[in-house]
Design an enzyme around this catalytic site. Structure first.
Site, short mmCIF file in Angstrom:
data_model
loop_
_atom_site.label_atom_id
_atom_site.label_comp_id
_atom_site.label_asym_id
_atom_site.label_seq_id
_atom_site.Cartn_x
_atom_site.Cartn_y
_atom_site.Cartn_z
N ASN A 10 0.88 -1.18 0.00
CA ASN A 10 0.00 0.00 0.00
C ASN A 10 0.91 1.22 0.00
O ASN A 10 1.43 1.61 1.03
CB ASN A 10 -0.91 -0.02 1.23
CG ASN A 10 -1.86 1.18 1.27
OD1 ASN A 10 -1.85 2.03 0.39
ND2 ASN A 10 -2.68 1.23 2.30
N ARG A 95 -2.89 -2.34 -3.14
CA ARG A 95 -4.06 -1.50 -2.96
C ARG A 95 -3.96 -0.37 -3.97
O ARG A 95 -2.99 0.39 -4.00
CB ARG A 95 -4.11 -0.91 -1.56
CG ARG A 95 -5.26 0.09 -1.36
CD ARG A 95 -5.19 0.75 0.00
NE ARG A 95 -6.27 1.70 0.17
CZ ARG A 95 -6.10 2.98 0.50
NH1 ARG A 95 -4.88 3.46 0.65
NH2 ARG A 95 -7.13 3.77 0.67
N HIS A 183 -12.79 2.95 0.46
CA HIS A 183 -12.65 1.99 1.57
C HIS A 183 -13.31 0.65 1.25
O HIS A 183 -13.67 -0.11 2.14
CB HIS A 183 -13.25 2.55 2.88
CG HIS A 183 -12.46 3.68 3.47
ND1 HIS A 183 -13.06 4.78 4.05
CD2 HIS A 183 -11.12 3.88 3.57
CE1 HIS A 183 -12.13 5.61 4.49
NE2 HIS A 183 -10.95 5.10 4.20
N SER A 213 -8.28 7.72 10.39
CA SER A 213 -7.80 9.00 9.88
C SER A 213 -8.57 9.38 8.63
O SER A 213 -8.92 10.53 8.40
CB SER A 213 -6.30 8.92 9.58
OG SER A 213 -5.84 10.14 9.08
N GLY A 214 -8.84 8.38 7.79
CA GLY A 214 -9.82 8.49 6.72
C GLY A 214 -11.09 7.82 7.23
O GLY A 214 -11.00 6.79 7.90
N ARG A 243 -9.30 15.88 6.40
CA ARG A 243 -10.22 16.15 5.29
C ARG A 243 -11.58 16.58 5.85
O ARG A 243 -12.02 16.07 6.87
CB ARG A 243 -10.36 14.91 4.41
CG ARG A 243 -9.14 14.61 3.57
CD ARG A 243 -9.24 13.26 2.87
NE ARG A 243 -8.56 12.21 3.61
CZ ARG A 243 -8.64 10.91 3.33
NH1 ARG A 243 -9.39 10.50 2.32
NH2 ARG A 243 -7.99 10.03 4.05
N ASP A 285 -5.37 13.61 15.40
CA ASP A 285 -5.43 12.34 16.13
C ASP A 285 -6.56 12.39 17.15
O ASP A 285 -6.51 13.20 18.10
CB ASP A 285 -4.10 12.08 16.82
CG ASP A 285 -3.99 10.66 17.37
OD1 ASP A 285 -4.99 10.15 17.91
OD2 ASP A 285 -2.90 10.08 17.29
N ARG A 287 -7.28 10.50 19.54
CA ARG A 287 -6.84 10.22 20.92
C ARG A 287 -6.37 11.49 21.61
O ARG A 287 -6.72 11.73 22.78
CB ARG A 287 -5.73 9.17 20.91
CG ARG A 287 -6.18 7.79 20.45
CD ARG A 287 -5.00 6.89 20.14
NE ARG A 287 -4.22 7.40 19.02
CZ ARG A 287 -3.20 6.76 18.47
NH1 ARG A 287 -2.84 5.58 18.93
NH2 ARG A 287 -2.54 7.28 17.44
N ILE A 331 -10.36 4.31 14.87
CA ILE A 331 -11.24 4.90 15.87
C ILE A 331 -12.38 3.96 16.19
O ILE A 331 -12.73 3.75 17.35
CB ILE A 331 -11.78 6.26 15.38
CG1 ILE A 331 -10.64 7.25 15.16
CG2 ILE A 331 -12.80 6.83 16.37
CD1 ILE A 331 -11.06 8.54 14.47
N GLY A 332 -12.97 3.38 15.17
CA GLY A 332 -14.11 2.49 15.36
C GLY A 332 -13.79 1.28 16.22
O GLY A 332 -14.61 0.84 17.03
N GLU A 333 -12.58 0.75 16.08
CA GLU A 333 -12.20 -0.45 16.83
C GLU A 333 -11.67 -0.14 18.23
O GLU A 333 -11.80 -0.96 19.13
CB GLU A 333 -11.11 -1.22 16.05
CG GLU A 333 -11.60 -1.82 14.74
CD GLU A 333 -10.46 -2.40 13.92
OE1 GLU A 333 -9.44 -2.83 14.53
OE2 GLU A 333 -10.57 -2.42 12.67
N GLU A 381 -7.76 -5.05 5.56
CA GLU A 381 -7.67 -4.81 4.13
C GLU A 381 -6.52 -5.57 3.50
O GLU A 381 -6.63 -6.05 2.36
CB GLU A 381 -7.50 -3.30 3.89
CG GLU A 381 -8.71 -2.49 4.30
CD GLU A 381 -8.37 -1.02 4.53
OE1 GLU A 381 -8.81 -0.19 3.72
OE2 GLU A 381 -7.68 -0.72 5.52
#
Length: 402
Positions: A10, A95, A183, A213-214, A243, A285, A287, A331-333, A381
């Site tokens: 990637n 990718r 994605h 981040s994306g 973004r 970030d 966090r 973030i989701g995880e 991915e």
């Protein structure tokens, strides 16, 4: 094939992420090494870990050693060959951000395919050139190794046409101005994982939130993408690290006509200076923003939650209701706080959070009896790319045409 490996690449503008998987059969692709080279062209650093997370290398390099993606690949390749002396390289999977309208499945790269992908550079100017540079660099050094391009847009080619349209003159749609979605490799992995992890929603209506981040959201109907928040480019939809997400086109006209921004300045603003970073003035970030007591940091977090919940509502309308909400990516995880705040904002849909399960990071984080279930499903991915690469190479060896 017993000692064969697949390399997954990637490539970005200043970074090269790579993973190595051992080929142990059609479905069994154990991870061997995962690493990256950051700071290409400025302050390059190679870092890699094995499948257990043990650090294998962390080495600073000179700018001249890794001035380009090609240089980085040469250095990574040399390190991998030394590390994996008894392994043979079976294939390389890449990718590639944009597959346009013509590539709805992974493809074996040849000269014609590469030329077609180069025509798509204007649709993804900050990603596509670097993806293709990696393909060319490996092709020049090891032309005998098959390379497979896997596209972030391909999974979304199942959208109905109405979801891909912009209300512009038809000639622009025909020229490629349409809603592509991104994605896709992440969403495809989640869709294939749901039957095992969350079988009760796998064949129903699910909204997947790829928050990192994306960031973007995808509406799945029986495992197929029917709509997504990213559109013509990876700028649209929910706010991201740098973004902006959805933006009134009139703002862009104002920035150009009244503020005097050039195309290059506008591109830099939208891709690198906006989103959480732009709002907070502190960091991209999540966090750091959650730990900060600065009012603008808190506002940036609130904005992220607000617009993510807003987009979940929009996709629920597209689906005609929702059976489950799935969180994935960085973030989701890993952020129970953000998951909780988003789900609280979506309580009207009938989702009820199990606070303890959410804090533990369980797979299912909704309470018993919740009308809409909520899940945390780690994405992969790189493994998705490795699977595609192996399947495509094997199908050609067996005489099948994809």
């Amino acid at each position: 094939m017993s000692n064969s490996i697949i390399l997954v690449v990637n490539a970005g503008s200043s970074s090269l992420k790579f993973s190595v998987f051992r080929v142990n059969g059609a479905e069994n692709l154990p991870l061997v090494i995962r690493g990256q080279m950051e700071g290409i062209g400025t302050s390059p650093c190679l870092k890699a870990r094995d499948a257990t997370g043990t650090l294998l290398v962390e080495s600073d390099l000179t700018t001249s050693e890794a001035a380009t993606v090609g240089d980085a690949l040469t250095l990574v390749g040399a390190w991998l060959r030394e590390r994996l002396q008894h392994e043979s390289l079976f294939a390389v999977g890449h990718r590639v951000v944009h597959g346009g309208t013509q590539f709805s499945h992974p493809v074996l790269v040849d000269r014609e395919v590469l030329m077609a992908l180069e025509q798509l550079i204007p649709l993804a100017p900050l990603h596509q050139p670097h993806n293709l540079a990696a393909i060319r660099a490996i092709g020049e050094r090891q032309p005998q190794i098959p390379q497979v391009a896997c596209f972030d847009t391909a999974f979304h080619r199942t959208h109905p046409q109405i979801a891909d349209l912009y209300a512009l003159p038809w000639k622009y749609y025909e020229s490629g101005v349409r809603h592509y979605g991104f994605h896709g490799l992440s969403y495809e992995y989640i869709a294939l994982t749901l039957p095992k992890m969350a079988p009760e929603i796998a064949n129903g209506r699910a909204i997947v939130a790829h928050l990192g981040s994306g960031a973007s959201l995808c509406a799945l109907q029986a495992g197929k993408s029917i709509d997504s928040t990213m559109g013509f480019s990876p700028l649209d939809g929910v706010p991201m690290g740098t973004r902006p997400g959805a933006l009134d086109p009139g703002v862009l006209l104002h920035l150009v006509n009244q503020c005097g921004l050039s195309g290059i300045e506008l591109e830099k603003l939208l891709y690198k200076e906006s989103g959480l970073l732009g709002l907070s003035g502190i960091s991209n970030d999540m966090r750091m923003l959650l730990e900060s007591h600065e009012s603008r940091a808190q506002l940036a977090v609130e904005y992220f939650v607000h617009y993510t919940a807003k987009q979940i509502g929009a996709l629920a309308a597209v689906l005609g209701g929702v059976d489950g909400i799935v969180f994935t990516a960085g973030i989701g995880e890993h952020s129970p706080v953000i998951r909780a705040r988003i789900l609280q904002a979506c309580a009207w849909l009938g989702v009820s959070l199990d606070t303890v399960a959410n804090e533990r990071g369980d797979s299912c984080i909704s309470s018993t009896g919740s009308k809409v279930s909520a899940w945390v499903v780690p994405t992969n991915e790189e493994l998705m790319i490795a699977r595609h690469t192996l399947a495509l190479i094997n199908s050609r060896k067996d005489g099948h045409v994809e």
